[in-house]
Design a protein around this motif. Structure first.
Motif, mmCIF file in Angstrom:
data_model
loop_
_atom_site.group_PDB
_atom_site.id
_atom_site.type_symbol
_atom_site.label_atom_id
_atom_site.label_comp_id
_atom_site.label_asym_id
_atom_site.label_seq_id
_atom_site.Cartn_x
_atom_site.Cartn_y
_atom_site.Cartn_z
ATOM 1 N N HIS A 446 0.961 -1.465 -0.087
ATOM 2 C CA HIS A 446 0.411 0.072 -0.088
ATOM 3 C C HIS A 446 1.366 1.281 -0.055
ATOM 4 O O HIS A 446 0.747 2.182 -1.318
ATOM 5 C CB HIS A 446 -0.627 -0.177 1.166
ATOM 6 N N GLU A 447 1.289 1.364 0.724
ATOM 7 C CA GLU A 447 2.605 2.753 1.101
ATOM 8 C C GLU A 447 3.303 2.676 -0.257
ATOM 9 O O GLU A 447 4.010 3.704 -0.213
ATOM 10 C CB GLU A 447 3.320 2.382 2.383
ATOM 11 N N HIS A 450 1.924 4.612 -2.587
ATOM 12 C CA HIS A 450 2.245 6.154 -2.989
ATOM 13 C C HIS A 450 3.518 6.415 -3.084
ATOM 14 O O HIS A 450 3.360 7.422 -4.050
ATOM 15 C CB HIS A 450 2.200 6.595 -1.369
ATOM 16 N N GLU A 476 -5.588 8.365 -2.547
ATOM 17 C CA GLU A 476 -5.413 6.666 -1.716
ATOM 18 C C GLU A 476 -5.978 5.544 -2.392
ATOM 19 O O GLU A 476 -5.332 4.473 -2.677
ATOM 20 C CB GLU A 476 -5.891 6.094 -0.541
ATOM 21 N N SER A 479 -3.265 2.897 -4.157
ATOM 22 C CA SER A 479 -2.085 2.505 -2.956
ATOM 23 C C SER A 479 -3.415 0.994 -2.890
ATOM 24 O O SER A 479 -2.550 0.263 -2.268
ATOM 25 C CB SER A 479 -2.294 3.193 -1.632
HETATM 26 ZN ZN LIG Z 1 -2.168 5.320 2.334
#
Ligand SMILES: [Zn+2]
Length: 648
Positions: A446-447, A450, A476, A479
């Motif tokens: 997820h991170e 970004h 978001e 991600s």
């Molecule tokens: Zn995030």
């Protein structure tokens, strides 16, 4: 030919404070000088005005990025302190510029005729920024706006620090830690008095809430966790909400939520509440169904239990997953050794986005745990040679340490500008050093979503559109979509191998996915509880935040309030996201829709992946997010894919 920018030359830690001070001082001086010149002798051409404004924004962002990062992750307290001061200074200057009448007049006097679409967009956004800053108000109002803006920054910092520094702990006899994984037990020996210290940091809270068999220990730790920052942060929140409300009113909006939503995809405060209720309705049926399953499992241990709350939920949901879905998290984690996961992440994202990562061994790092890589874009899918010049540089700072940011997030180090400065970004996470939970792996993907967005969108001409510069309720989505790759058996088998070298079985991954989907309805309700809190606190004042939290929890969450807790005091997103915590779910709706364009049987299909990379990520903020998504999907986004997933 456009010159190729070099990475920022960071210092080593022996003179990090001097380096930081100098870096911030020179950039701020440059910004101030350029502003003075722009006001004293504005260029005749609109484009030249915008370019000079871009130079100013580049200088400001160079202070803000470094200062924001180092205030959260630098191991030296003096550097963190210096970075906080620099943050305050740059934000103060930013506020001053937004309220500077003479500066505003320069832009108000420009003629947009003949500008290309990107420059027009910069001009329109800049004028809106000035309006939203309150530049068109009288002197006294502008002065009050300035005071309030400065105050909001300081309280926000105190609030974050109040969470970060308030690491609580419970001390228990070793028998009360029955159920915890052996490596965790080994890392937590009893002290001389025979007690083990369990802290409210994630590497303790998550395993104890998930595996700890002793209900009392789980409850004590949960109560400690939801009291971090209390009571000091309660007063800080009250002041923060009041300051924001006054700001919004002075500038001409009914509530802070309306002010904040104006520049997001959602558009208005009212639409936030409608969205929250829409999701809450869609989630109710599957949420109740799964809650009954968890409660039934709890009754095997606690006969006659009428209800289940946050102190027991994780433990019993884990039991259901282990027993009903044949997923044993302790077995699962044997496949996720940190070093292999990190290597796998780079392999997977490299293949997907056509990127190569080369260790940047010459890059000074602020802690020995940090690894740096230069990122190269492949010229064509499958090309033998990557181009000689990197697209950007990334730093992975993935383990906890004292004084470091406690959550998981991507930070900018440098915002990329074509021909001028290289995009550089940082992941700050708190993963264990040995075996990871699969949740951690998902968080890492997820991170990284970004981070890759920041780097891929780092070659715009206008810094305003560089990196993750889209509407906040869209950020978001990329991600959340990348998380899907951490749930795919074929993808995981490329790096998830245990100590014996065996790949994670496809059947286990399938069960993990089903187990993960378990509880998605009640999880969505909990998220809507948080979103309602974030919205509600920013549209009306409440004397007692805990009492209001309790009401909202009753309305949206499917789990009751735990007596004696004060959760808002450690809900850090109330500062960063203010009224817009709904954005997580809003982005998820779009992420599910975008993912529907990929073929689950061929997750690396380069045609889809490159189209996504080039149409959604690379443009950064140069177009509205809704247009980027439409351009990728070939149609506007809809709620359908998300609703179908939730209803399963
Ligand atoms: Zn995030």
């Amino acid at each position: 030919m456009i010159p190729h920018p070099q990475p920022l030359a960071l210092s080593t830690n022996d003179n990090a404070k001097e380096w930081l001070d100098e870096h911030c001082r020179t950039s701020l001086e440059q910004a101030r000088r350029l502003v003075d010149e722009l006001k004293a002798a504005p260029p005749r051409e609109t484009l030249a005005v915008l370019r000079q404004w871009n130079d100013i924004q580049v200088a400001l962002s160079n202070v803000a990025s470094v200062a924001s990062l180092f205030s959260e992750v630098h191991p030296l307290e003096a550097v963190r302190g210096g970075a906080e001061l620099a943050m305050q200074e740059v934000q103060k200057l930013d506020t001053d510029l937004g309220l500077d009448r003479d500066l505003y007049e320069v832009f108000a006097a420009t003629d947009p005729a003949g500008l290309d679409p990107q420059a027009s967009r910069v001009l329109a956004k800049t004028l809106l920024d000035f309006h939203r800053a309150g530049v068109d108000k009288d002197d006294a109002t502008r002065q009050r706006i300035r005071e309030l803006s400065e105050r909001a920054i300081v309280i926000g910092q105190e609030f974050s620090k109040g969470i970060r520094d308030d690491v609580r702990s419970v001390r228990v006899t070793p028998d009360r830690l029955d159920g915890l994984p052996q490596d965790w037990v080994d890392a937590h020996p009893a002290a001389e008095d025979g007690l083990v210290t369990v802290t409210t940091d994630y590497p303790d809270v998550i395993p104890v809430s998930t595996f700890g068999k002793d209900a009392q220990t789980r409850r004590e730790l949960q109560v400690a966790f939801h009291n971090r920052g209390w009571p000091e942060n309660d007063a800080r929140l009250q002041e923060l909400f009041a300051v924001r409300q006054e700001l919004a009113t002075l500038i001409g909006y009914p509530t802070w939520a309306d002010y904040d939503a104006e520049v997001k995809m959602i558009g208005s405060g009212r639409a936030i509440m409608e969205f929250i209720d829409k999701i809450a309705d869609a989630a109710l049926e599957s949420g109740r169904r799964d809650r009954e399953v968890v409660l039934a499992r709890m009754r095997q241990d606690v006969p006659g239990a009428q209800t289940i709350d946050g102190a027991d939920l994780r433990f019993y949901a884990e039991a259901v997953r282990r027993e009903s879905f044949d997923v044993d998290a302790q077995q699962v984690r044997t496949y996720f050794d940190f070093d292999r996961v990190r290597a796998g992440l780079l392999e997977v994202t490299g293949r997907l986005f056509g990127l190569r990562y080369r260790p940047a061994t010459d890059a000074p790092v602020w802690d020995p745990d940090v690894t740096a890589y230069d990122v190269f874009l492949e010229e064509a899918p499958g090309a033998e040679q990557a181009p000689a010049e990197p697209l950007g540089r990334i730093y992975l700072d993935l383990h906890p340490r004292e004084g470091k940011y406690k959550h998981a997030a991507q930070f900018d180090l440098v915002r990329g500008v074509r021909g001028r400065q290289l995009a550089e970004g940082v992941l700050a996470c708190n993963f264990p050093r040995g075996l990871m939970e699969h949740d951690d792996v998902v968080t890492l993907f997820h991170e990284f979503g970004h981070l890759v967005h920041h780097v891929l969108a780092g070659r715009t001409d206008w810094v305003r559109f560089s990196g993750v510069a889209t509407e906040w309720d869209f950020v978001e989505a990329p991600s959340q979509m990348l998380e899907e790759w951490a749930w795919d058996a074929d993808v995981l088998r490329t790096f998830a191998t245990n100590a014996a070298g065996e790949q994670i079985p496809a059947g286990l991954v399938e069960n993990m996915r089903r187990a993960d989907d378990f509880g998605k309805g009640y999880d969505a309700r909990t998220q809507m509880f948080y979103a309602a809190m974030s919205y509600d606190f920013h549209v009306q004042a409440h004397e007692d935040l805990t009492a209001r939290t309790r009401q909202l929890q009753g309305r949206y969450s499917l789990f009751p309030y735990i007596e004696g807790t004060h959760m808002p005091a450690s809900f850090g997103h109330l500062d960063g996201y203010s009224s817009a915590y709904y954005t997580y779910m809003w982005s998820l709706v779009i992420a599910k829709d975008m993912f529907s364009a990929f073929d689950r049987a061929d997750m690396f299909d380069p045609r889809v992946a490159r189209r996504y990379r080039d149409r959604v990520l690379a443009p950064g903020g140069s177009r509205d997010a809704a247009e980027l998504v439409t351009d990728f999907l070939g149609r506007p986004y809809t709620f359908d894919a998300y609703a179908a997933w939730l209803a399963q």
